[in-house]
Design an enzyme around this catalytic site. Sequence first.
Site, PDB file in Angstrom:
ATOM      1  N   HIS A 173     -14.303 -13.513 -20.526  1.00  0.00           N
ATOM      2  CA  HIS A 173     -15.522 -13.283 -19.734  1.00  0.00           C
ATOM      3  C   HIS A 173     -15.427 -11.906 -19.086  1.00  0.00           C
ATOM      4  CE1 HIS A 173     -12.576 -15.838 -17.497  1.00  0.00           C
ATOM      5  NE2 HIS A 173     -12.582 -14.785 -16.713  1.00  0.00           N
TER       6      HIS A 173
ATOM      7  N   ASN B 254       0.860  -1.173   0.000  1.00  0.00           N
ATOM      8  CA  ASN B 254       0.000   0.000   0.000  1.00  0.00           C
ATOM      9  C   ASN B 254       0.900   1.227   0.000  1.00  0.00           C
ATOM     10  OD1 ASN B 254      -1.645   2.160   0.524  1.00  0.00           O
ATOM     11  ND2 ASN B 254      -2.802   1.156   2.179  1.00  0.00           N
TER      12      ASN B 254
ATOM     13  N   ASP C 268      -5.457 -14.222 -20.335  1.00  0.00           N
ATOM     14  CA  ASP C 268      -6.107 -15.157 -19.426  1.00  0.00           C
ATOM     15  C   ASP C 268      -6.835 -16.218 -20.255  1.00  0.00           C
ATOM     16  OD1 ASP C 268      -6.900 -15.768 -16.681  1.00  0.00           O
ATOM     17  OD2 ASP C 268      -8.931 -15.196 -17.275  1.00  0.00           O
TER      18      ASP C 268
ATOM     19  N   GLU D 204      -1.969 -17.917 -21.277  1.00  0.00           N
ATOM     20  CA  GLU D 204      -2.092 -18.843 -20.152  1.00  0.00           C
ATOM     21  C   GLU D 204      -2.523 -20.207 -20.691  1.00  0.00           C
ATOM     22  OE1 GLU D 204      -4.555 -19.740 -16.047  1.00  0.00           O
ATOM     23  OE2 GLU D 204      -5.529 -18.741 -17.735  1.00  0.00           O
TER      24      GLU D 204
ATOM     25  N   ASP E 148      -5.041 -21.210  -3.892  1.00  0.00           N
ATOM     26  CA  ASP E 148      -5.878 -20.012  -3.898  1.00  0.00           C
ATOM     27  C   ASP E 148      -7.008 -20.167  -2.872  1.00  0.00           C
ATOM     28  OD1 ASP E 148      -7.883 -18.178  -4.649  1.00  0.00           O
ATOM     29  OD2 ASP E 148      -8.289 -19.163  -6.555  1.00  0.00           O
TER      30      ASP E 148
ATOM     31  N   ARG F 107      -0.650 -10.541 -21.109  1.00  0.00           N
ATOM     32  CA  ARG F 107      -0.770 -11.970 -20.803  1.00  0.00           C
ATOM     33  C   ARG F 107      -2.254 -12.270 -20.982  1.00  0.00           C
ATOM     34  NH1 ARG F 107      -4.255 -14.582 -16.769  1.00  0.00           N
ATOM     35  NH2 ARG F 107      -3.237 -16.445 -16.004  1.00  0.00           N
TER      36      ARG F 107
ATOM     37  N   ASP G 122      -2.335 -18.951  -8.998  1.00  0.00           N
ATOM     38  CA  ASP G 122      -3.268 -20.079  -9.164  1.00  0.00           C
ATOM     39  C   ASP G 122      -2.732 -21.384  -8.582  1.00  0.00           C
ATOM     40  OD1 ASP G 122      -5.254 -18.656 -10.467  1.00  0.00           O
ATOM     41  OD2 ASP G 122      -4.529 -19.143 -12.479  1.00  0.00           O
TER      42      ASP G 122
ATOM     43  N   GLY H   6      -5.599  -3.708   0.547  1.00  0.00           N
ATOM     44  CA  GLY H   6      -5.289  -2.307   0.288  1.00  0.00           C
ATOM     45  C   GLY H   6      -4.023  -2.041  -0.504  1.00  0.00           C
TER      46      GLY H   6
END
Length: 598
Positions: free
Chosen positions: A261, A145, A345, A374, A492, A343, A449, A186
């Site tokens: 998406h 932050n 997704d 990816e 994750d 990159r 991931d 944050g």
Amino acid sequence: IDYNSFYEGFKKPFGAIVTGQEILFRLKATGSDHIEVTLVMAQEGKSEQFLKMAPEGDGFYKVVSTGAEPGLLFYYFIISFSEKLVTHTIYVGAQAPGIGGEAVLRENRWDVVPYQITLHQFVEPAPSWYKDAVFYQIFVDRFYNGHPEGKVLNPKKNSFVYATWEDTPMYIKDCQGSITRWDFFGGNLEGVLKKLDYLQELGIGGIYLNPIFKSRSNHKYDTGDFLAIDEMFGSEEIFQELVLEAQKRGIRIVLDGVFNHVGADSRYFNSFGSYPELGAAQSPDSPYYSWFNFFQYPTDYECWWGVKDLPNVNENNPTYRNFIVGPEGVIEKWTRMGIGGWRLDVADELPDDFIADIRSSMQKANPDTVLLGEVWEDASNKIAYGQRRRYLLGKEIHGTMNYPFKNGVIDYLKGHLKARELYHRLMALKENYPREAFYSALNSLGTHDTKRIFTEISDKEHLKIAVGMLFTFPGVPCIYYGDEAGMKGEADPDNRGPYPWGKEDPEIMEMYRSMIALRKSSPVFVGGELHPFYQENTFGYLRLQGEEASLIIINREPEDVRLVLNDALGLDEVPEQFRHILTGEYHLKAKSFNVYQL
Ligand code: ARE
């Protein structure tokens, strides 16, 4: 008949082939006077051609010139011979689909596994700044932050924000389960800006930023607005400052492009009415209605992996496509600001021609940029949704996130793979990928991931081997933020802890610093040819470039090993003047990563 002494087959040149290039096949077969060898070859989707191989001197030969159409080519051999007036037929092919290596003999035609040749037009390499760089991946909310007094910018309604970084659980020790999916910490773009000096001093040349566009979640894969920076992360002005300040330090920023998406909570879908525009979920009159595929309006629609939060977009819709890749579209807007590239997704869920359009739009805005995809598997032969993917054949991505590399290293160090199996896995990538794609893969030991590497491999000596491989293997090494500090993390969301500023593990930090220094000590680690080998459980590789050579040998075992390298390593491709390096005796300490610069 002794099958083992019967064959020895190979093709030249090694590996993937540029369209139109000639290939020489040679097969040595002895043991009978009446041998006939046939090369069976087919471009995917076309019928097999049976090509007789001509006997000459010490073997059977055939030169084949390939066609103009990129794609996959498959081949195997049929050998027939007679013994006591009886004719026998055997089939010679690969060990497994996509894995070349040692030939396997079959008696039944249906059992033979053809070898793969990737026929490509990958002639335009990734930019050299990219190939030379060491990358660093940042999950923005968890990095730093940078706001004065640590105040959190525009906290989201109902979100939990840790007041100060220091109050947060320490992610150095095994501390699991304290992070939930919807926490915010944050971290922001000012934070990345303030840590640029740290990254520069570490030797970083590229940052892969997880998504930063406006969205509801902390990870921002649920895009709310492709044209705006998330207000918790900062503003367009701060982003521009970040890009320029990074450039001054020789660092380029690669953005995460999520184009498969959007968020259900977005300008486009607008399930909750958070945005002023009429979204597709609100009315069929919405200008965005045709971007989505509804099964039953408005509640049942196509979405990513069943996650309702992420309605899938129809990339073939002309308005959507134009919005992303058209003039003044999303790609152009952000690329013009001076970023290093994108990159993509879930690249395997994007249509091939859409990826090609993204590449053109990106390069139109700035030709010195890189496009990464990816893909979790061998990207040369992936079939997704019934279609063989073409992303590595030349017109699409420059490189993929190299998960097969990470998995190979981890499985080997954990003892799940023998050195021989690791060799074959890595050789398959070298063989199947166009050379430039192999050298442009984004290699890492973990991402947002996956489990963190120090959780996968908690033995520091083994960790050092993994880090050593990351920085000496072909491909661009990428550090997942905090791995260098010794952070731990299960899957994750546990792998996305806040960076423990001031509480880094000094030993692991030193490990990363010394391996980065090693990588930068010679261009051989960036561009050098790769010649891997194995003996028992020892794995190693030679990197060669011009007169420079570097030999890496890994002993994963808990005991010291005495290794005698000799001609039996099968390194036929190593030029004569370097062969001597591969003979001799080496004493390897228990669990050690050994580098011999020659
Ligand atoms: C989270 C949880 C899920 C949960 C979901 C529901 O992880 O378990 O079901 O929430 O709320 C982003 C976030 C995730 C979030 C997800 C959905 O980062 O935290 O999930 O959105 O909200 C496959 C895909 C690959 C994908 C991985 C995650 O092929 O594309 O799964 N990766 C990208 C990003 C993610 C991102 C998304 C996609 C969505 O990098 O961060 O998730 O935009 C094998 C297969 C792979 C598979 C892999 C992992 O090896 O070969 O295909 O990857 O395992 O499952």
